[in-house]
Design a protein around this motif. Structure first.
Motif, PDB file in Angstrom:
ATOM      1  N   GLY A  20       0.823  -1.209   0.000  1.00 15.34           N
ATOM      2  CA  GLY A  20       0.000   0.000   0.000  1.00 15.34           C
ATOM      3  C   GLY A  20       0.855   1.256   0.000  1.00 15.34           C
ATOM      4  N   TYR A  21       1.939   1.236   0.783  1.00 17.83           N
ATOM      5  CA  TYR A  21       2.886   2.362   0.796  1.00 17.83           C
ATOM      6  C   TYR A  21       3.473   2.561  -0.601  1.00 17.83           C
ATOM      7  CZ  TYR A  21       7.118   5.045   1.865  1.00 17.83           C
ATOM      8  OH  TYR A  21       8.100   5.998   1.880  1.00 17.83           O
ATOM      9  N   MET A  22       3.928   1.462  -1.213  1.00 17.52           N
ATOM     10  CA  MET A  22       4.553   1.528  -2.530  1.00 17.52           C
ATOM     11  C   MET A  22       3.598   2.117  -3.570  1.00 17.52           C
ATOM     12  SD  MET A  22       6.075  -1.654  -4.738  1.00 17.52           S
ATOM     13  CE  MET A  22       4.422  -2.377  -4.933  1.00 17.52           C
ATOM     14  N   LEU A  23       2.342   1.687  -3.538  1.00 22.80           N
ATOM     15  CA  LEU A  23       1.356   2.195  -4.496  1.00 22.80           C
ATOM     16  C   LEU A  23       1.036   3.657  -4.220  1.00 22.80           C
ATOM     17  CD1 LEU A  23      -1.076  -0.873  -4.576  1.00 22.80           C
ATOM     18  CD2 LEU A  23       0.613  -0.249  -6.300  1.00 22.80           C
ATOM     19  N   GLY A  24       0.882   3.999  -2.948  1.00 26.62           N
ATOM     20  CA  GLY A  24       0.568   5.381  -2.590  1.00 26.62           C
ATOM     21  C   GLY A  24       1.672   6.346  -2.976  1.00 26.62           C
ATOM     22  N   ALA A  25       2.936   5.897  -2.866  1.00 23.43           N
ATOM     23  CA  ALA A  25       4.071   6.761  -3.193  1.00 23.43           C
ATOM     24  C   ALA A  25       4.127   7.098  -4.675  1.00 23.43           C
ATOM     25  CB  ALA A  25       5.370   6.087  -2.760  1.00 23.43           C
ATOM     26  N   SER A  26       3.426   6.333  -5.505  1.00 26.74           N
ATOM     27  CA  SER A  26       3.453   6.584  -6.954  1.00 26.74           C
ATOM     28  C   SER A  26       2.536   7.723  -7.366  1.00 26.74           C
ATOM     29  CB  SER A  26       3.052   5.304  -7.704  1.00 26.74           C
ATOM     30  OG  SER A  26       1.687   4.983  -7.459  1.00 26.74           O
ATOM     31  N   ILE A  43      -0.627   7.549   2.189  1.00 24.24           N
ATOM     32  CA  ILE A  43       0.651   7.911   1.563  1.00 24.24           C
ATOM     33  C   ILE A  43       0.412   8.685   0.266  1.00 24.24           C
ATOM     34  CG2 ILE A  43       2.792   7.005   0.589  1.00 24.24           C
ATOM     35  CD1 ILE A  43       2.542   6.776   3.645  1.00 24.24           C
ATOM     36  N   ALA A  44      -0.636   8.332  -0.465  1.00 21.25           N
ATOM     37  CA  ALA A  44      -0.956   9.082  -1.690  1.00 21.25           C
ATOM     38  C   ALA A  44      -1.279  10.533  -1.365  1.00 21.25           C
ATOM     39  CB  ALA A  44      -2.133   8.420  -2.404  1.00 21.25           C
ATOM     40  N   LEU A  45      -2.045  10.781  -0.303  1.00 19.86           N
ATOM     41  CA  LEU A  45      -2.387  12.148   0.092  1.00 19.86           C
ATOM     42  C   LEU A  45      -1.138  12.934   0.467  1.00 19.86           C
ATOM     43  CD1 LEU A  45      -5.632  11.542   2.200  1.00 19.86           C
ATOM     44  CD2 LEU A  45      -5.464  12.621  -0.050  1.00 19.86           C
ATOM     45  N   ILE A  46      -0.208  12.269   1.162  1.00 13.99           N
ATOM     46  CA  ILE A  46       1.049  12.931   1.532  1.00 13.99           C
ATOM     47  C   ILE A  46       1.870  13.238   0.282  1.00 13.99           C
ATOM     48  CG2 ILE A  46       3.260  12.594   2.717  1.00 13.99           C
ATOM     49  CD1 ILE A  46       1.715  10.926   4.800  1.00 13.99           C
ATOM     50  N   SER A  47       1.931  12.273  -0.629  1.00 16.23           N
ATOM     51  CA  SER A  47       2.715  12.457  -1.855  1.00 16.23           C
ATOM     52  C   SER A  47       2.127  13.557  -2.736  1.00 16.23           C
ATOM     53  CB  SER A  47       2.772  11.132  -2.626  1.00 16.23           C
ATOM     54  OG  SER A  47       3.579  11.245  -3.778  1.00 16.23           O
ATOM     55  N   GLY A  54      -0.137  -4.476  -8.595  1.00 15.00           N
ATOM     56  CA  GLY A  54       0.820  -3.419  -8.293  1.00 15.00           C
ATOM     57  C   GLY A  54       2.241  -3.935  -8.253  1.00 15.00           C
ATOM     58  N   VAL A  55       2.439  -5.102  -7.644  1.00 15.82           N
ATOM     59  CA  VAL A  55       3.769  -5.708  -7.589  1.00 15.82           C
ATOM     60  C   VAL A  55       4.262  -6.029  -8.998  1.00 15.82           C
ATOM     61  CG1 VAL A  55       5.035  -7.775  -6.890  1.00 15.82           C
ATOM     62  CG2 VAL A  55       3.555  -6.619  -5.249  1.00 15.82           C
ATOM     63  N   THR A  56       3.386  -6.593  -9.820  1.00 15.99           N
ATOM     64  CA  THR A  56       3.758  -6.904 -11.200  1.00 15.99           C
ATOM     65  C   THR A  56       4.135  -5.633 -11.957  1.00 15.99           C
ATOM     66  OG1 THR A  56       2.200  -8.764 -11.183  1.00 15.99           O
ATOM     67  CG2 THR A  56       3.009  -8.042 -13.323  1.00 15.99           C
ATOM     68  N   ALA A  57       3.416  -4.557 -11.693  1.00 15.51           N
ATOM     69  CA  ALA A  57       3.665  -3.294 -12.392  1.00 15.51           C
ATOM     70  C   ALA A  57       5.064  -2.766 -12.129  1.00 15.51           C
ATOM     71  CB  ALA A  57       2.627  -2.250 -11.976  1.00 15.51           C
ATOM     72  N   THR A  58       5.604  -3.000 -10.935  1.00 17.04           N
ATOM     73  CA  THR A  58       6.950  -2.493 -10.623  1.00 17.04           C
ATOM     74  C   THR A  58       8.008  -3.164 -11.484  1.00 17.04           C
ATOM     75  OG1 THR A  58       7.328  -4.123  -8.853  1.00 17.04           O
ATOM     76  CG2 THR A  58       6.273  -2.055  -8.229  1.00 17.04           C
ATOM     77  N   ILE A  59       7.740  -4.395 -11.930  1.00 16.58           N
ATOM     78  CA  ILE A  59       8.733  -5.136 -12.704  1.00 16.58           C
ATOM     79  C   ILE A  59       8.751  -4.677 -14.161  1.00 16.58           C
ATOM     80  CG2 ILE A  59       9.595  -7.458 -13.229  1.00 16.58           C
ATOM     81  CD1 ILE A  59       9.302  -6.830 -10.245  1.00 16.58           C
ATOM     82  N   VAL A  60       7.589  -4.329 -14.704  1.00 19.39           N
ATOM     83  CA  VAL A  60       7.505  -3.981 -16.131  1.00 19.39           C
ATOM     84  C   VAL A  60       7.471  -2.472 -16.349  1.00 19.39           C
ATOM     85  CG1 VAL A  60       6.380  -6.144 -16.741  1.00 19.39           C
ATOM     86  CG2 VAL A  60       4.972  -4.181 -16.102  1.00 19.39           C
ATOM     87  N   ASP A  61       7.720  -1.718 -15.276  1.00 17.21           N
ATOM     88  CA  ASP A  61       7.780  -0.259 -15.374  1.00 17.21           C
ATOM     89  C   ASP A  61       6.468   0.324 -15.897  1.00 17.21           C
ATOM     90  OD1 ASP A  61       9.059   2.164 -14.985  1.00 17.21           O
ATOM     91  OD2 ASP A  61       9.753   2.275 -17.059  1.00 17.21           O
ATOM     92  N   ALA A  62       5.353  -0.247 -15.421  1.00 15.18           N
ATOM     93  CA  ALA A  62       4.039   0.286 -15.790  1.00 15.18           C
ATOM     94  C   ALA A  62       3.682   1.440 -14.846  1.00 15.18           C
ATOM     95  CB  ALA A  62       2.989  -0.823 -15.718  1.00 15.18           C
TER      96      ALA A  62
END
Length: 353
Positions: free
Chosen positions: A66-72, A219-223, A309-317
């Motif tokens: 959730g942190y990783m997705l929110g930071a995007s 985290i999205a709101l903070i970002s 979301g995890v898959t997206a980090t690998i393919v730069d989506a």
């Protein structure tokens, strides 16, 4: 903790590590999630042994994802998601309607009740669908859990392979992004503390998938507020994948064997058809928007927000765009589609009586 409980936790841990090692050895996609998932599923289902995996382990994984997705999320991505909102609504409605039609196919071919086929085919979160089915006495919760489990496991196994081998080949060699750069760890751990707190707040207010969506939103709101949010270090991402993979691997149990003989084939078939349907939607999205096929496919895919979301980090989506599509579908299914389906089931039963 009792020795028996420690052993029951250590067993899936060891099997998960073996699975991750084998997937890494053969350069399979997402080795730290799909390796444990496959290994534990095979071991758990074939031996029938009683394994334990504490819920806090799953929650830790979801908080980090959730942190990783929110930071995007940034102000720019929020603007882009706003422009995509009509497409987000359209894709969600088409996916839900398509899944219900596949449920009708399941009803016809597998000889299950109409209400069971529809509940079992809704592409929502497994736990949320299971809970709502328990509250609907006309529905066979055991069958619902089985059908949803087949869909979740199959989709999570198939979509990363399709994405990494066919849509964006050459991106499957690494288990996660490992470029950490300079990270302010006091800031990182402070924000992870906020993510943890938001997970419990989300649970308190009954947010769907609270340990994932709570941190994501916070985290999205903070970002978005222009505060610099450090990326999650690669090691943290690997740990989250590993913990989640073992949790997902424990979904299938040997006592489901009777259900597999009855409708397992058609559950797998309809799940694969739903993946194919999502791929066609993704192609259509690329024709009417500027997003890439990898982003479009992971946005329309009937998998979980965390897994996509995890898959997206690998393919730069585009993580934020995928989160926007997937998050809207979660809320739509949990707050609109499933309650409407529950209301229809009860009304139908009342009319029959």
């Amino acid at each position: 903790m009792k020795l028996h409980n420690i052993r029951s936790i250590a067993e899936p841990l060891i099997i998960g590590l073996i699975g991750a090692f084998l997937f890494h050895l053969f350069h399979a996609p997402l080795p730290w999630m799909l390796g444990p998932l496959t290994g534990v599923t095979f071991w758990h289902f074939s031996t029938g042994r009683k394994l334990s995996w504490p819920a806090p382990f799953r929650d830790i994984a979801l908080i980090m994802i959730g942190y990783m997705l929110g930071a995007s999320f940034t102000q720019r991505t929020i603007h882009e998601i706003g422009l995509h909102f009509p497409y987000i609504i359209g894709v969600t409605l088409i996916t839900v309607i398509g899944s219900l039609f596949l449920g009708l196919l399941l009803v016809k071919k597998a000889n299950v009740k109409l209400v069971d086929g529809l509940f079992g085919s809704v592409p929502g979160g497994l736990s949320q669908v299971a809970i709502l089915s328990e509250e609907t006495k006309e529905v066979d919760t055991g069958l619902i859990v089985f059908m949803q489990t087949i869909r979740v496991v199959l989709v999570i196994l198939v979509i990363p392979f399709l994405t990494m081998y066919f849509i964006k080949p050459g991106s499957m060699m690494q288990g996660s992004p490992m470029t950490e750069g300079s990270i302010s760890y006091p800031v990182l751990f402070g924000l992870l503390g906020i993510a943890l707190l938001s997970a419990f707040v989300g649970k308190k207010i009954r947010l769907p998938a609270a340990f994932l969506t709570g941190p994501l939103i916070a985290i999205a709101l903070i970002s978005i507020s222009a505060i610099q949010v450090p990326d999650l270090p690669g090691g943290f991402v690997l740990v989250s994948q590993f913990l989640l993979g073992i949790h997902l691997g424990l979904y299938l149990k040997k006592n489901m064997l009777g259900n597999i003989r009855k409708l397992g084939f058609y559950s797998m078939l309809t799940s694969l058809l739903l993946v194919g349907f999502s791929f066609l939607l993704a192609i259509l999205l690329t024709q009417v928007t500027s997003i890439t096929l990898a982003t479009a496919f992971l946005s329309t895919a009937p998998g979980g927000l965390a897994e996509m979301g995890v898959t997206a980090t690998i393919v730069d989506a585009d993580l934020a765009m995928i989160s926007g599509y997937q998050l809207f579908r979660i809320f739509f299914i949990i707050f609109i589609a499933l309650p409407l389906l529950q209301w229809w089931v009860r009304k139908r039963e009342a009319d029959i009586k």
